[in-house]
Design a protein around this motif. Structure first.
Motif: not given
Length: 553
Positions: A214-216, A257-260, A311-313
Motif C-alpha cells: 500500500d503506497v497510498s 494518520n496519513g500513512n507517512l 522506491a515509494k515503499k
C-alpha cells in the motif's frame, strides 16, 4: 474422441515411472504393489470415453483417467492405494510396450515444465497470500543454493533449508509437492518458483511487490511538511519562535494518520533537534540540523516524483518493522555497545558483519528503566545467555564468529530473538583476511559519510569500520567530559574519536587514558558510530582479537 483419450492415457502411463508413483503415493505402497504383482496379480482393462475401468484379479475394481489426481477404487481408501498403483504399472508392463504407436510416443514424449516460465505474476500472486509474497520477496535478497533436477518431475531443492519441491507437467501450482508437508501452497513453493524464474532472467519483484504494498498517502501532509521546512530555513534559527515545535508535533500526528511513517519520524527528529537548540544544549549542532532538514526535504521531493512502487515503499517507511526468516547468516562479531537514552531506556547493541551479503547486522537487548522497580544491569546483560539455544553468553557471542540458521531479521538488518533460530559456533577468522566490502572506510580524505549509504535508503544505525595505522594521542577533555582518541591512517590523515564519560564506565575511561599500550598499537580496525558530527568508537580489532571499549576493559 476415444482415440484422443487413448493417446492421452498412454502418455500418462509413460510418465508414471517409479519416481513419479512414489512421489504421489509413497515408497511403502509402491513396494507392496510390486510384490502383489510378483505373486501373480493380473489386471484387465476396458476403455470408456474418458476413463479406463481396471478389474484386478483380487476382485478389486479401479477407474483411471489420464491424470494421477483423478481415480477411484472399490477399496475403502480415499488416497492412492496399491490397487491403483498395480493397475498403472501392470498396464505399462503388459500393454504399453505392445503398441508400436504408443511405443513411439513413449520414446518421444518428455514432460514439459515450460508453464512455470509462462506464468504471469498476477497468477502467482493469486496462488499465495500477501504475507507469503512479502516474506519470499524479502528472502530473495539472500543467496540460497538451489539444485534443479528434471526427470518425470521438475524437482528444485533449497540446499540450506533442505527442502525440495517437485512440479509435474500439469500447469497447476497446487499440484506441486513440497517435502515440508504443509497443506496448500507453502512458502517454499513460492520461493523455488521465483528463484527458478530469476535463473531464466524473469524478474517478477516489481509486479509482485505492487500487489502487496500500500503506497497510498496523504499528499497534503507532504506539501505541508515541505512548506514548514522551507519556512524554518527561510526564517533562520535566530528569529525562530518556539511555537514551531507545536506545529511540528501537529504535523507529525498528521503524518502518522496519513500513512507517512518515515515523514513522522523525520519531523519528530527535527522537533528534537530544535528542542536542543531552544534549551541551548551542548549537544545541539547547527550543521546536524541543516543536514537533517536538507535530507528530509529532498526525500519528500523524491516521494512526490517517483512512480516506482519499491522506491515509494522505501521512502514511506513503515510504522512497525516486520521480521522475516532467512535461511542462513554467517556472522562475524564486531563488538558490543552499551547505551542509555534521555527518555529512560538502557540497553546493549551487538554488531555483526555478514560474510555473505557484506552488511552490518545488529541485535539489541533493551529495557525501559523509568518504571519503578525496573533496572537494567549492563554487566548482567552482557553475561546472560544468547537467545538462540543458550549455548554461550552474550559476551562470548560478541567476540565470536557464528552461523545462524532460520534467522529472523528486518529490512534494517536487526536480528530477532526468535526461538526457531539455531546458532552454530565456527572458528573466528582474522579480520585482515575478510572481504569487508563497503563497511570499511578506506579513504579518510573524502570523509566517512560515504559509508552511511544512499540518502534515501532505509535509515540504519550509522556504524562502520575504520582501519587505523596508529593512535597519535589520547586525552581527556574536562570541558566536554570526553576521552579523545586521535587516530591516523597510512596516508597520515587523522580523525578524532570521542568516548563520552559515564559513571558506570569511569574505570574503563581511566584505563584507556593511562594505558600507554594503546599508543603502541599498529594496523587495527575500529568499529565506529557516527552521531551528529561526532565519531564514537565501539570496539577495536586485530587478528582474531576484539575488545569492546566500554564492556571489556
Amino acid at each position: 474422441m476415444m482415440a484422443d483419450f487413448t493417446s492421452e492415457f498412454h502418455r500418462f502411463i509413460a510418465l508414471c515411472n517409479e519416481e513419479y508413483l512414489i512421489k504421489y503415493a509413497n515408497k511403502g505402497i509402491y513396494n507392496r504393489s510390486i510384490k502383489e504383482m510378483e505373486k501373480g496379480m493380473s489386471v484387465s482393462y476396458e476403455f470408456g470415453d474418458d476413463y479406463v475401468e481396471c478389474a484386478l484379479s483380487d476382485d478389486s475394481v479401479c477407474r483411471l483417467h489420464a491424470d494421477i489426481e483423478r481415480f477411484s477404487c472399490s477399496c475403502p481408501s480415499d488416497k492412492i492405494c496399491k490397487h491403483v498403483i498395480i493397475a498403472i504399472v501392470y498396464y505399462a508392463q503388459n500393454h504399453l510396450q505392445a503398441r508400436a504407436e504408443t511405443e513411439e510416443e513413449q520414446e518421444t514424449y518428455k514432460p514439459d515444465f515450460s508453464w512455470l516460465l509462462q506464468l504471469q505474476p498476477s497468477h502467482i500472486s493469486k496462488a499465495f497470500t500477501p504475507a507469503q509474497l512479502e516474506e519470499v520477496l524479502f528472502r530473495l535478497d539472500y543467496f540460497e543454493e538451489m539444485e534443479v533436477v528434471e526427470t518425470s518431475f521438475l524437482t528444485m531443492t533449497l540446499r540450506t533449508q533442505d527442502i525440495s519441491v517437485s512440479f509435474d507437467s500439469e500447469s497447476e501450482i497446487g499440484k506441486s509437492m513440497c517435502t515440508c508437508k504443509a497443506k496448500g501452497n507453502c512458502l517454499h513453493k513460492l520461493e523455488v518458483i521465483l528463484r527458478y524464474r530469476a535463473m531464466h532472467q524473469l524478474q517478477d519483484r516489481e509486479q509482485l511487490q505492487a500487489s502487496v504494498t500500500d503506497v497510498s498517502y496523504e499528499t497534503d501532509v507532504v506539501t505541508e511538511a515541505k512548506a514548514l521546512i522551507a519556512e524554518i530555513l527561510g526564517i533562520g534559527l535566530a528569529k525562530l519562535s518556539q511555537t514551531i515545535c507545536t506545529r511540528l508535533e501537529l504535523l507529525a500526528i498528521a503524518a502518522h494518520n496519513g500513512n507517512l511513517p518515515r515523514v513522522e519520524k523525520d519531523i519528530r527528529g527535527i522537533h528534537g533537534e530544535l528542542n536542543l537548540f531552544f534549551q541551548r544544549h551542548v549537544k545541539f549542532s547547527t550543521e546536524a540540523l541543516l543536514d537533517r532538514l536538507s535530507r528530509v526535504y529532498l526525500s519528500l521531493l523524491a516521494l512526490e516524483k517517483t512512480d516506482h512502487t519499491e522506491a515509494k515503499k522505501q521512502l514511506l517507511g513503515s510504522f512497525k518493522s516486520k521480521y522475516h526468516m532467512v535461511p542462513q547468516l554467517s556472522l562475524y562479531a564486531l563488538g558490543a555497545n552499551p547505551w542509555e537514552t534521555r527518555s529512560g531506556y538502557k540497553g546493549i547493541t551487538y554488531y555483526f558483519y555478514s560474510l555473505s551479503d557484506q552488511r552490518i547486522y545488529t541485535y539489541t537487548e533493551a529495557r525501559p528503566v523509568y518504571y519503578e522497580g525496573i533496572s537494567f544491569s549492563f554487566k548482567d546483560s552482557y553475561k546472560s545467555k544468547v537467545p538462540w539455544g543458550g549455548l554461550i553468553s552474550m559476551e562470548e557471542l560478541s567476540h565470536s564468529q557464528v552461523i545462524l540458521t532460520q534467522a529472523k531479521t528486518n529490512r534494517e538488518q536487526r536480528l530477532s530473538s526468535s526461538e526457531e533460530t539455531q546458532l552454530t559456533i565456527v572458528p573466528r577468522d582474522n579480520i585482515e583476511e575478510l572481504d569487508l566490502g563497503k563497511v570499511v572506510v578506506r579513504d579518510w580524505s573524502n570523509g566517512w559519510k560515504d559509508a552511511a549509504g544512499d540518502m534515501f535508503e532505509t535509515a540504519l544505525d550509522s556504524v562502520f569500520l575504520l582501519k587505523a595505522n596508529k593512535f597519535n594521542q589520547v586525552d581527556f577533555d574536562q570541558k566536554t567530559q570526553q576521552l579523545i582518541l586521535t587516530i591516523e591512517d597510512e596516508q597520515s590523515h587523522s580523525l578524532q574519536l570521542s568516548i563520552s564519560y559515564q559513571g558506570e564506565f569511569a574505570r574503563n575511561i581511566r584505563h584507556l587514558e593511562q594505558n600507554k599500550r594503546l599508543l603502541e598499537l599498529r594496523d587495527v580496525y575500529l568499529l565506529v558510530q557516527e552521531i551528529g558530527d561526532g565519531l564514537y568508537p565501539i570496539s577495536i580489532m586485530q587478528g582474531k582479537s576484539l575488545t569492546s571499549f566500554k564492556l571489556d576493559l
